[in-house]
Design a protein around this motif. Structure first.
Motif, PDB file in Angstrom:
ATOM      1  N   GLU A   1       0.015   5.492  -2.077  1.00 48.09           N
ATOM      2  CA  GLU A   1      -0.644   6.235  -1.008  1.00 48.09           C
ATOM      3  C   GLU A   1      -1.284   7.528  -1.501  1.00 48.09           C
ATOM      4  OE1 GLU A   1       1.808   5.028   3.011  1.00 48.09           O
ATOM      5  OE2 GLU A   1       2.715   6.538   1.698  1.00 48.09           O
ATOM      6  N   LYS A   2      -0.718   8.111  -2.571  1.00 51.48           N
ATOM      7  CA  LYS A   2      -1.181   9.417  -3.041  1.00 51.48           C
ATOM      8  C   LYS A   2      -2.031   9.288  -4.296  1.00 51.48           C
ATOM      9  CE  LYS A   2       2.976  11.688  -1.231  1.00 51.48           C
ATOM     10  NZ  LYS A   2       4.198  12.464  -1.580  1.00 51.48           N
TER      11      LYS A   2
ATOM     12  N   LYS B   1       7.525  -0.415   4.642  1.00 46.08           N
ATOM     13  CA  LYS B   1       7.378   0.050   3.269  1.00 46.08           C
ATOM     14  C   LYS B   1       8.088  -0.934   2.345  1.00 46.08           C
ATOM     15  CE  LYS B   1       7.413   4.928   4.667  1.00 46.08           C
ATOM     16  NZ  LYS B   1       5.970   5.112   4.492  1.00 46.08           N
TER      17      LYS B   1
ATOM     18  N   ASP C   1      12.001   3.353   2.581  1.00 47.19           N
ATOM     19  CA  ASP C   1      11.517   2.989   1.255  1.00 47.19           C
ATOM     20  C   ASP C   1      12.615   2.790   0.217  1.00 47.19           C
ATOM     21  OD1 ASP C   1      12.324   5.570   0.867  1.00 47.19           O
ATOM     22  OD2 ASP C   1      10.352   6.382   0.382  1.00 47.19           O
TER      23      ASP C   1
ATOM     24  N   ARG D   1      -4.097   4.575  -7.749  1.00 49.67           N
ATOM     25  CA  ARG D   1      -4.940   5.331  -6.819  1.00 49.67           C
ATOM     26  C   ARG D   1      -5.630   6.438  -7.611  1.00 49.67           C
ATOM     27  NH1 ARG D   1      -6.451   4.240  -1.699  1.00 49.67           N
ATOM     28  NH2 ARG D   1      -4.283   3.691  -1.182  1.00 49.67           N
TER      29      ARG D   1
ATOM     30  N   SER E   1      -1.893  -4.299   4.589  1.00 46.02           N
ATOM     31  CA  SER E   1      -1.079  -3.416   3.736  1.00 46.02           C
ATOM     32  C   SER E   1      -0.540  -4.095   2.488  1.00 46.02           C
ATOM     33  CB  SER E   1       0.097  -2.808   4.524  1.00 46.02           C
ATOM     34  OG  SER E   1      -0.358  -2.054   5.616  1.00 46.02           O
TER      35      SER E   1
ATOM     36  N   GLU F   1      -9.497   8.859  -4.883  1.00 41.99           N
ATOM     37  CA  GLU F   1      -8.773   8.205  -3.785  1.00 41.99           C
ATOM     38  C   GLU F   1      -9.049   6.710  -3.671  1.00 41.99           C
ATOM     39  OE1 GLU F   1      -9.103  10.284  -0.108  1.00 41.99           O
ATOM     40  OE2 GLU F   1      -8.307  12.162  -0.925  1.00 41.99           O
TER      41      GLU F   1
ATOM     42  N   GLN G   1      -0.928   7.987  -7.970  1.00 40.67           N
ATOM     43  CA  GLN G   1       0.199   7.056  -7.933  1.00 40.67           C
ATOM     44  C   GLN G   1      -0.200   5.710  -8.529  1.00 40.67           C
ATOM     45  OE1 GLN G   1       1.654   7.188  -3.741  1.00 40.67           O
ATOM     46  NE2 GLN G   1       3.664   7.516  -4.687  1.00 40.67           N
TER      47      GLN G   1
ATOM     48  N   ILE H   1       0.812  -1.217   0.000  1.00 40.11           N
ATOM     49  CA  ILE H   1       0.000   0.000   0.000  1.00 40.11           C
ATOM     50  C   ILE H   1       0.846   1.269   0.000  1.00 40.11           C
ATOM     51  CG2 ILE H   1      -0.266   0.275   2.502  1.00 40.11           C
ATOM     52  CD1 ILE H   1      -3.094   0.416  -0.102  1.00 40.11           C
ATOM     53  N   SER H   2       2.078   1.186   0.495  1.00 41.79           N
ATOM     54  CA  SER H   2       2.961   2.356   0.522  1.00 41.79           C
ATOM     55  C   SER H   2       3.330   2.830  -0.881  1.00 41.79           C
ATOM     56  CB  SER H   2       4.237   2.044   1.306  1.00 41.79           C
ATOM     57  OG  SER H   2       4.978   1.009   0.685  1.00 41.79           O
ATOM     58  N   GLN H   3       3.141   1.985  -1.878  1.00 44.42           N
ATOM     59  CA  GLN H   3       3.482   2.349  -3.252  1.00 44.42           C
ATOM     60  C   GLN H   3       2.427   3.234  -3.905  1.00 44.42           C
ATOM     61  OE1 GLN H   3       4.378  -2.155  -3.911  1.00 44.42           O
ATOM     62  NE2 GLN H   3       5.237  -1.082  -5.664  1.00 44.42           N
TER      63      GLN H   3
ATOM     64  N   SER I   1       2.349  -2.273   9.892  1.00 44.72           N
ATOM     65  CA  SER I   1       1.798  -1.025   9.345  1.00 44.72           C
ATOM     66  C   SER I   1       2.870   0.033   9.139  1.00 44.72           C
ATOM     67  CB  SER I   1       0.688  -0.486  10.258  1.00 44.72           C
ATOM     68  OG  SER I   1       1.203  -0.232  11.558  1.00 44.72           O
TER      69      SER I   1
END
Length: 363
Positions: free
Chosen positions: A51-52, A179, A299, A70, A145, A74, A55, A47-49, A176
């Motif tokens: 997040e925005k 990354k 990351d 994403r 995640s 959102e 992305q 999920i860290s890839q 959580s």
């Protein structure tokens, strides 16, 4: 191609492995692609890839190009990374951030929710003909995640596919914070199932993995079979370390190693909070690509600590030792010397795996 149980004079049951042509016959892999890999969940990212808003990252799942993005709303979605106009691969970059996706062939553009934005070569009355030409969605779920996709639109939900695995995974309270830090691949000359077999037992550890045995208490080592997955691991020995890491004071004071049907392994090594995924991707019936992905709190590799670098060195050593073993094994699979192997009582996790393969292939 078979699996059987034979009885000896004392009435104990000894189990024999799948026949070795299951590792050498290209027709078997054809069936595995259709009946196993096209119907199961595949880990594609973290999920860290994404997040925005905007992305995305791309992935290949059994030769299918996939994009995970994403949206501007959102919402996280997965699509086949293929333009509906002429089947061109849409996004060529591994990752990035965009408001619009554009095909390089005829300039078609798509919104982040997969809907068609513009089709330049369809004008006037023709526009109505392509208004529903959207990107084709792929089933996707996110748990702990981790992002999974499934090529089967009718597959059982991820949360119902692996028993209590995700409940067990949630006990690692640092997850959580992690990354996706680094990904590497390695090609080796062996059938994908041979590496899974190797991973699912530790009878070979004392012979092949001296550093692993030196760090973990093998008297306490456990292997437990569960619903569509298995677990193995142990605590560290007193006063042990690798590199500069004092394992007794580390965040992870033991090793935990999971296998998920059919070809995913998740490992947690002693040391700072960490996770690594290992995926075995068949290239052909005797060639496999191993995909190793590391998860730390940073990351990128240039940000991780020396402790984490030492942990990676430790893990890489164990994996190299395993690949050497399964490449030697593949040579033996092709020999006329034996048609199948034998299981020891400590190899029940491999028994489970073989039974699942043969059931899926209706053998």
């Amino acid at each position: 191609m078979a699996y059987n149980k034979v009885q000896n004079a004392t009435n104990r049951t000894f189990e024999r492995t799948m026949t070795y042509d299951m590792y050498t016959d290209p027709k078997v892999l054809e069936k595995e692609r259709e009946l196993i890999f096209d119907k199961t969940w595949h880990l594609v990212g973290h999920i860290s890839q994404v997040e925005k808003v905007g992305q995305f990252f791309t992935a290949d799942v059994m030769d299918e190009p996939i994009i995970i993005m994403r949206g501007t709303d959102e919402v996280l979605r997965a699509f086949y990374n293929v333009c509906p106009h002429r089947a061109t691969k849409l996004e060529r970059n591994e990752s990035g951030k965009k408001k619009i996706l554009q095909c390089m062939y005829h300039g078609w553009t798509f919104k982040t929710d997969g809907k068609l934005n513009k089709a330049p070569n369809f004008r006037g009355e023709e526009e109505a003909c392509v208004k529903d030409a959207c990107l084709r969605p792929v089933r996707m779920e996110v748990l702990e995640s981790l992002i999974f996709v499934n090529l089967d639109d009718h597959a059982k939900p991820l949360s119902e596919s692996y028993g209590d695995f995700f409940d067990r995974l949630s006990k690692f309270d640092f997850l959580s914070d992690l990354k996706r830090t680094h990904r590497k691949t390695r090609i080796f000359k062996s059938n994908w199932k041979a590496f899974i077999d190797n991973y699912l037992e530790c009878d070979h550890c004392h012979v092949a993995h001296p550093s692993f045995v030196d760090a973990l208490d093998m008297d306490d080592y456990q292997i437990i079979t569960c619903e569509n997955y298995s677990f193995q691991g142990s605590i560290v020995k007193p006063d042990k370390q690798y590199g500069e890491v004092d394992l007794n004071d580390a965040e992870m004071q033991g090793g935990s190693f999971f296998w998920l049907w059919p070809n995913l392994m998740l490992t947690f090594y002693p040391g700072p909070g960490n996770m690594a995924s290992i995926e075995m991707i068949p290239i052909d019936h005797e060639t496999t690509m191993a995909v190793y992905t590391y998860y730390f709190r940073e990351d990128s590799l240039d940000k991780i600590s020396q402790d984490e670098k030492d942990l990676m060195t430790f893990a890489e050593q164990v994996r190299s030792e395993d690949i050497e073993l399964v490449e030697l094994e593949q040579i033996g699979f092709r020999s006329r010397a034996f048609q199948r192997g034998r299981f020891s009582k400590s190899e029940q996790a491999i028994v489970q795996f073989h039974e699942m393969v043969l059931e899926a292939l209706d053998e």
